[in-house]
Enzyme design. Structure first.
Site, PDB file in Angstrom:
ATOM      1  N   ASP A  46     104.698  68.189   1.608  1.00  0.00           N
ATOM      2  CA  ASP A  46     103.668  69.059   2.197  1.00  0.00           C
ATOM      3  C   ASP A  46     103.433  70.288   1.315  1.00  0.00           C
ATOM      4  OD1 ASP A  46     101.779  69.744   4.096  1.00  0.00           O
ATOM      5  OD2 ASP A  46     103.225  70.774   5.394  1.00  0.00           O
TER       6      ASP A  46
ATOM      7  N   HIS B  55      96.832  67.786  -4.688  1.00  0.00           N
ATOM      8  CA  HIS B  55      97.395  66.444  -4.489  1.00  0.00           C
ATOM      9  C   HIS B  55      97.765  65.819  -5.833  1.00  0.00           C
ATOM     10  CE1 HIS B  55      96.548  66.762  -0.313  1.00  0.00           C
ATOM     11  NE2 HIS B  55      95.240  66.695  -0.423  1.00  0.00           N
TER      12      HIS B  55
ATOM     13  N   LEU C 124     116.527  51.277  -6.822  1.00  0.00           N
ATOM     14  CA  LEU C 124     116.084  52.179  -5.754  1.00  0.00           C
ATOM     15  C   LEU C 124     115.024  51.516  -4.866  1.00  0.00           C
ATOM     16  CD1 LEU C 124     115.994  55.195  -4.644  1.00  0.00           C
ATOM     17  CD2 LEU C 124     113.979  55.463  -6.104  1.00  0.00           C
TER      18      LEU C 124
HETATM   19  C1  IPE Z   1     102.525  65.741   6.971  1.00  0.00           C
HETATM   20  O1  IPE Z   1     101.816  66.817   6.478  1.00  0.00           O
HETATM   21  C2  IPE Z   1     101.991  64.462   6.409  1.00  0.00           C
HETATM   22  C3  IPE Z   1     102.243  64.251   4.991  1.00  0.00           C
HETATM   23  C4  IPE Z   1     102.950  65.006   4.208  1.00  0.00           C
HETATM   24  C5  IPE Z   1     101.656  63.055   4.441  1.00  0.00           C
HETATM   25  P1  IPE Z   1     100.601  67.449   7.311  1.00  0.00           P
HETATM   26  O2  IPE Z   1     100.114  68.604   6.520  1.00  0.00           O
HETATM   27  O3  IPE Z   1      99.609  66.391   7.643  1.00  0.00           O
HETATM   28  O4  IPE Z   1     101.325  67.917   8.655  1.00  0.00           O
HETATM   29  P2  IPE Z   1     100.903  68.994   9.734  1.00  0.00           P
HETATM   30  O5  IPE Z   1      99.475  68.729  10.086  1.00  0.00           O
HETATM   31  O6  IPE Z   1     101.068  70.347   9.088  1.00  0.00           O
HETATM   32  O7  IPE Z   1     101.862  68.805  10.850  1.00  0.00           O
HETATM   33  C1  IPE Z   2     100.497  67.218   1.981  1.00  0.00           C
HETATM   34  O1  IPE Z   2      99.875  68.386   1.563  1.00  0.00           O
HETATM   35  C2  IPE Z   2      99.791  65.980   1.480  1.00  0.00           C
HETATM   36  C3  IPE Z   2      99.111  65.214   2.536  1.00  0.00           C
HETATM   37  C4  IPE Z   2      99.170  65.465   3.805  1.00  0.00           C
HETATM   38  C5  IPE Z   2      98.298  64.091   2.103  1.00  0.00           C
HETATM   39  P1  IPE Z   2      98.760  69.071   2.450  1.00  0.00           P
HETATM   40  O2  IPE Z   2      97.439  68.538   2.017  1.00  0.00           O
HETATM   41  O3  IPE Z   2      99.056  68.910   3.891  1.00  0.00           O
HETATM   42  O4  IPE Z   2      98.899  70.571   2.000  1.00  0.00           O
HETATM   43  P2  IPE Z   2      98.779  71.854   2.945  1.00  0.00           P
HETATM   44  O5  IPE Z   2      99.779  71.685   4.051  1.00  0.00           O
HETATM   45  O6  IPE Z   2      97.378  71.876   3.453  1.00  0.00           O
HETATM   46  O7  IPE Z   2      99.095  72.978   2.043  1.00  0.00           O
HETATM   47 MG    MG Z   3     100.093  70.051   5.208  1.00  0.00          MG
END
Ligand code: IPE
Ligand code: IPE
Ligand code: MG
Length: 239
Positions: free
Chosen positions: A24, A41, A135
């Site tokens: 995240d 990303h 792995l």
């Molecule tokens: C969790 O991150 C999902 C992934 C890392 C793929 P999100 O950014 O979607 O989670 P929330 O919305 O903060 O809970």
């Molecule tokens: C996690 O990073 C990746 C996915 C959920 C695909 P985010 O896109 O949720 O990044 P933040 O949380 O908005 O910074």
């Molecule tokens: Mg996020």
């Protein structure tokens, strides 16, 4: 099979068998740099090679990465589209070197909703590496724990007999893998966001502030060290 001794990184020999990473913070990483979210990303994707390699070299059995949740469909179409392109690019670009390293790829989640080219890239990766003994790399894509349990329940109902805990766990996408020992979430939030809830029943949780693109191999080792400091009791008494 391990190529790096845990001791050489200041770790004790007992590593987690199964590590999960909730990757995240990509969007915030990009925003802080004035970049579009997909660049975050991409930067996150570039961190995968090192983390996977280190897990493999340390002889960790399984690594599960949360890449796209069933809830992430709520995001703008442009971001979803960019993610789909990145998934395809990643699997096409990294497949040969993962295969050479003996990594066995499995996707967790319902793939049928993805664009055909994405499905093809995922299936090629799974097919090519399916027999590898190194792995076990699980990539959670269109994954949600509750949806996974519903799918398992339907599979089990169709069998028409009483169900044991083992039956339930074997009907999940992670069938045959050890339970999660450690779940790491980057990006500062302290929640699981529907990630492998049953498999993490007794996992140690480590939350780090770093956005995923900043989550270096050294930070990963710090998390493994933190895991080794924990006292796992599994409900029993122990000093
Ligand atoms: C969790 O991150 C999902 C992934 C890392 C793929 P999100 O950014 O979607 O989670 P929330 O919305 O903060 O809970
Ligand atoms: C996690 O990073 C990746 C996915 C959920 C695909 P985010 O896109 O949720 O990044 P933040 O949380 O908005 O910074
Ligand atoms: Mg996020």
């Amino acid at each position: 099979m391990a190529k790096i001794l845990p001791q050489s990184l200041g770790l004790a020999p007992e590593l987690p068998a199964h590590v999960g990473i909730i990757m995240d913070g990509n969007g915030r990483w990009a925003k802080e740099r004035g970049l579009p979210r997909p660049m975050g990303h991409r930067a996150g994707m570039e961190r995968l090679r090192g983390l996977i390699r280190l897990s493999s070299d340390l002889g960790i059995t399984a690594l599960s990465l949360y890449a796209f949740s069933t809830e992430n469909w709520k995001r703008p179409a442009g971001e979803i589209d960019a993610l789909m392109r990145l998934f395809m690019e990643y699997f096409r670009r990294e497949l040969d070197s993962l295969h050479e390293n003996g990594v066995c790829i499995r996707t967790l989640g319902e793939k049928s909703v993805f664009p055909a080219a994405v499905q093809e890239a995922l299936e090629t990766a799974e097919r090519k590496t399916g027999a590898n003994r190194g792995l076990k790399l699980n990539v959670a894509l269109n994954y949600g724990s509750r949806g996974e349990v519903v799918r398992a329940a339907n599979l089990l109902v169709a069998r028409g007999k009483p169900v044991s805990e083992a039956d339930l766990m074997n009907a999940l996408y992670t069938a045959g893998l050890p339970d999660l020992d450690l779940v790491i979430r980057t990006g500062g939030e302290q929640r699981l966001s529907n990630f492998l809830l049953l498999q993490a029943a007794y996992a140690e949780l480590v939350f780090v502030q770093d956005y995923f693109p900043d989550f270096t191999d050294e930070r990963y080792v710090d998390c493994l060290r933190e895991y080794q400091r924990r006292n796992r009791r599994f409900g029993a008494l122990q000093g």
